[in-house]
Motif scaffolding. Structure first.
Motif, PDB file in Angstrom:
ATOM      1  N   MET A 158     -54.044 -81.039 -47.065  1.00  0.00           N
ATOM      2  CA  MET A 158     -53.023 -81.706 -46.265  1.00  0.00           C
ATOM      3  C   MET A 158     -52.900 -83.157 -46.713  1.00  0.00           C
ATOM      4  O   MET A 158     -53.906 -83.870 -46.780  1.00  0.00           O
ATOM      5  N   PRO A 159     -51.702 -83.615 -47.029  1.00  0.00           N
ATOM      6  CA  PRO A 159     -51.523 -85.012 -47.434  1.00  0.00           C
ATOM      7  C   PRO A 159     -52.000 -85.992 -46.370  1.00  0.00           C
ATOM      8  O   PRO A 159     -51.882 -85.741 -45.172  1.00  0.00           O
ATOM      9  N   LYS A 160     -52.541 -87.125 -46.821  1.00  0.00           N
ATOM     10  CA  LYS A 160     -53.038 -88.151 -45.918  1.00  0.00           C
ATOM     11  C   LYS A 160     -51.967 -88.675 -44.967  1.00  0.00           C
ATOM     12  O   LYS A 160     -52.240 -88.979 -43.810  1.00  0.00           O
ATOM     13  N   LEU A 161     -50.756 -88.808 -45.476  1.00  0.00           N
ATOM     14  CA  LEU A 161     -49.667 -89.379 -44.691  1.00  0.00           C
ATOM     15  C   LEU A 161     -48.575 -88.343 -44.488  1.00  0.00           C
ATOM     16  O   LEU A 161     -48.119 -87.708 -45.444  1.00  0.00           O
ATOM     17  N   GLY A 162     -48.152 -88.185 -43.240  1.00  0.00           N
ATOM     18  CA  GLY A 162     -47.058 -87.286 -42.937  1.00  0.00           C
ATOM     19  C   GLY A 162     -46.000 -87.982 -42.103  1.00  0.00           C
ATOM     20  O   GLY A 162     -46.191 -89.115 -41.648  1.00  0.00           O
ATOM     21  N   LEU A 163     -44.902 -87.293 -41.885  1.00  0.00           N
ATOM     22  CA  LEU A 163     -43.824 -87.815 -41.047  1.00  0.00           C
ATOM     23  C   LEU A 163     -43.871 -87.133 -39.690  1.00  0.00           C
ATOM     24  O   LEU A 163     -43.703 -85.911 -39.593  1.00  0.00           O
ATOM     25  N   GLY A 164     -44.097 -87.914 -38.639  1.00  0.00           N
ATOM     26  CA  GLY A 164     -43.976 -87.389 -37.294  1.00  0.00           C
ATOM     27  C   GLY A 164     -42.506 -87.295 -36.914  1.00  0.00           C
ATOM     28  O   GLY A 164     -41.714 -88.174 -37.258  1.00  0.00           O
ATOM     29  N   THR A 165     -42.124 -86.245 -36.196  1.00  0.00           N
ATOM     30  CA  THR A 165     -40.696 -86.025 -35.920  1.00  0.00           C
ATOM     31  C   THR A 165     -40.372 -85.991 -34.426  1.00  0.00           C
ATOM     32  O   THR A 165     -39.273 -85.582 -34.047  1.00  0.00           O
ATOM     33  N   TRP A 166     -41.288 -86.408 -33.584  1.00  0.00           N
ATOM     34  CA  TRP A 166     -41.011 -86.415 -32.147  1.00  0.00           C
ATOM     35  C   TRP A 166     -39.778 -87.256 -31.850  1.00  0.00           C
ATOM     36  O   TRP A 166     -39.600 -88.346 -32.395  1.00  0.00           O
ATOM     37  N   ARG A 167     -38.920 -86.734 -30.995  1.00  0.00           N
ATOM     38  CA  ARG A 167     -37.662 -87.359 -30.567  1.00  0.00           C
ATOM     39  C   ARG A 167     -36.587 -87.400 -31.655  1.00  0.00           C
ATOM     40  O   ARG A 167     -35.553 -88.028 -31.467  1.00  0.00           O
ATOM     41  N   MET A 168     -36.810 -86.759 -32.774  1.00  0.00           N
ATOM     42  CA  MET A 168     -35.759 -86.601 -33.772  1.00  0.00           C
ATOM     43  C   MET A 168     -35.079 -85.261 -33.526  1.00  0.00           C
ATOM     44  O   MET A 168     -35.760 -84.237 -33.429  1.00  0.00           O
ATOM     45  N   LEU A 169     -33.761 -85.262 -33.436  1.00  0.00           N
ATOM     46  CA  LEU A 169     -33.057 -84.045 -33.072  1.00  0.00           C
ATOM     47  C   LEU A 169     -31.886 -83.758 -34.011  1.00  0.00           C
ATOM     48  O   LEU A 169     -31.307 -84.673 -34.603  1.00  0.00           O
ATOM     49  N   TYR A 212     -42.741 -88.244 -49.283  1.00  0.00           N
ATOM     50  CA  TYR A 212     -43.527 -87.547 -48.260  1.00  0.00           C
ATOM     51  C   TYR A 212     -43.601 -86.061 -48.614  1.00  0.00           C
ATOM     52  O   TYR A 212     -42.644 -85.472 -49.113  1.00  0.00           O
ATOM     53  N   ARG A 213     -44.747 -85.467 -48.296  1.00  0.00           N
ATOM     54  CA  ARG A 213     -44.912 -84.029 -48.531  1.00  0.00           C
ATOM     55  C   ARG A 213     -45.505 -83.333 -47.299  1.00  0.00           C
ATOM     56  O   ARG A 213     -45.939 -82.194 -47.381  1.00  0.00           O
ATOM     57  N   HIS A 214     -45.508 -84.033 -46.192  1.00  0.00           N
ATOM     58  CA  HIS A 214     -46.130 -83.524 -44.973  1.00  0.00           C
ATOM     59  C   HIS A 214     -45.179 -83.805 -43.816  1.00  0.00           C
ATOM     60  O   HIS A 214     -44.865 -84.960 -43.530  1.00  0.00           O
ATOM     61  N   LEU A 215     -44.709 -82.751 -43.162  1.00  0.00           N
ATOM     62  CA  LEU A 215     -43.817 -82.863 -42.012  1.00  0.00           C
ATOM     63  C   LEU A 215     -44.499 -82.264 -40.793  1.00  0.00           C
ATOM     64  O   LEU A 215     -45.032 -81.152 -40.852  1.00  0.00           O
ATOM     65  N   ASP A 216     -44.465 -83.001 -39.683  1.00  0.00           N
ATOM     66  CA  ASP A 216     -45.114 -82.558 -38.451  1.00  0.00           C
ATOM     67  C   ASP A 216     -44.066 -82.340 -37.367  1.00  0.00           C
ATOM     68  O   ASP A 216     -43.301 -83.247 -37.043  1.00  0.00           O
ATOM     69  N   THR A 217     -44.053 -81.133 -36.800  1.00  0.00           N
ATOM     70  CA  THR A 217     -43.103 -80.812 -35.741  1.00  0.00           C
ATOM     71  C   THR A 217     -43.835 -80.045 -34.645  1.00  0.00           C
ATOM     72  O   THR A 217     -45.050 -79.915 -34.662  1.00  0.00           O
ATOM     73  N   ALA A 218     -43.082 -79.535 -33.664  1.00  0.00           N
ATOM     74  CA  ALA A 218     -43.675 -78.777 -32.558  1.00  0.00           C
ATOM     75  C   ALA A 218     -42.556 -78.103 -31.783  1.00  0.00           C
ATOM     76  O   ALA A 218     -41.415 -78.580 -31.775  1.00  0.00           O
ATOM     77  N   THR A 219     -42.901 -77.018 -31.110  1.00  0.00           N
ATOM     78  CA  THR A 219     -41.880 -76.367 -30.295  1.00  0.00           C
ATOM     79  C   THR A 219     -41.363 -77.318 -29.214  1.00  0.00           C
ATOM     80  O   THR A 219     -40.177 -77.307 -28.885  1.00  0.00           O
ATOM     81  N   ALA A 220     -42.238 -78.155 -28.680  1.00  0.00           N
ATOM     82  CA  ALA A 220     -41.844 -79.068 -27.610  1.00  0.00           C
ATOM     83  C   ALA A 220     -40.882 -80.145 -28.083  1.00  0.00           C
ATOM     84  O   ALA A 220     -40.205 -80.778 -27.262  1.00  0.00           O
ATOM     85  N   TYR A 221     -40.805 -80.375 -29.387  1.00  0.00           N
ATOM     86  CA  TYR A 221     -39.895 -81.397 -29.908  1.00  0.00           C
ATOM     87  C   TYR A 221     -38.460 -80.897 -30.005  1.00  0.00           C
ATOM     88  O   TYR A 221     -37.540 -81.703 -30.209  1.00  0.00           O
ATOM     89  N   ASP A 222     -38.268 -79.579 -29.926  1.00  0.00           N
ATOM     90  CA  ASP A 222     -36.937 -78.975 -30.006  1.00  0.00           C
ATOM     91  C   ASP A 222     -36.233 -79.340 -31.314  1.00  0.00           C
ATOM     92  O   ASP A 222     -35.019 -79.563 -31.344  1.00  0.00           O
TER      93      ASP A 222
END
Length: 265
Positions: free
Chosen positions: A1-12, A28-38
């Motif tokens: 897993m890359p050291k640095l990723g992009l958090g995507t909370w509140r991005m729609l 960037y090569r690491h993207l972080d999302t979640a079902t709760a982020y829609d």
């Protein structure tokens, strides 16, 4: 897993897709999302539109705390895979522990998480926002092969007990809110260190997180300028004097603490 990723909370929607593609173009090569982020479908569009081979990318998603019964977890992961256009996700996390007062069973959730990995639906599994006691039950008592713990971590919040646990078990601690929503960069100490090295205060705060063994970070940033600045934080070289000064900062500033959070260590 890359050291640095992009958090995507509140991005729609389309904005999320654009921002994710922008980050990928920057490196960037690491993207972080979640079902709760829609926004899994929006991240999935970015994955579909980029020319970067999928095997060079790392995608994390998470199941929300009210979907931790075995069947609900399975349905959540299947929906995430469909939205992201990905048969096998790189990392699947339990987003928050459930409520034991409402009948949540940590054991059932962890057993299901492990089964999903064994079935090839996620390459790696982990948890977010677990305390040491919950981690101990999952990893030590149950023997679950968890790879990652994702928690809030920054220059103003000490997480030594969790760091000790993850390092002893060969896990990665992924820091969310690694800039304390700007509060870390606002401290006189961090600003002084930034001036000393000719970098931005935010780069010092993020660089301090990223330089640590077994620690990754997923700062959220919409603009290309800030995304590049965060990438450049990987190049920041702190010295022992800097680290000692940061260690002396208060370590009790918790930004994310919802009503359903566990009892923190």
């Amino acid at each position: 897993m890359p050291k640095l990723g992009l958090g995507t909370w509140r991005m729609l929607g389309e904005d999320c897709t654009r921002i994710a593609l922008q980050a990928l173009e920057l490196g960037y090569r690491h993207l972080d999302t979640a079902t709760a982020y829609d926004n899994e479908a929006a991240v999935g569009k970015a994955l579909a539109q980029t020319d970067i081979p999928r095997e060079q990318l790392h995608v994390t998603t998470k199941v929300w705390w009210d979907k931790l019964e075995p069947q609900a977890m399975r349905q959540s992961l299947d929906a995430s895979r469909k939205a992201l256009g990905d048969d096998c996700l790189d990392l699947f996390l339990i987003h928050w522990p459930g409520n034991t007062a409402q009948g949540w069973s940590l054991e059932r959730s962890i057993e299901t998480l492990v089964a999903l990995r064994e079935e090839g639906k996620a390459r790696q599994i982990g948890v977010a926002n677990f305390n040491v006691a919950q981690l101990t039950r999952a990893v030590v008592e149950m023997g679950a092969p968890l790879s990652v713990l994702q928690v809030e971590y920054h220059v103003l919040l000490g997480q030594q007990a969790l760091l000790d646990f993850t390092r002893q078990r060969g896990m990665v601690l992924t820091a969310y809110t690694p800039l304390a929503r700007g509060q870390g960069a606002e401290t006189e100490t961090v600003q002084r260190i930034a001036k000393k090295h000719g970098v931005l205060p935010s780069q010092v705060a993020l660089g301090w997180v990223l330089e640590q063994d077994g620690v990754a970070a997923i700062p959220k940033s919409n603009s290309a300028v800030n995304q590049q600045s965060n990438l450049d934080a990987l190049k920041v070289k702190l010295d022992d004097e800097d680290r000692a000064a940061i260690a002396a900062l208060r370590k009790d500033v918790r930004i994310v603490n919802p009503d359903f959070a566990p009892v923190w260590d």
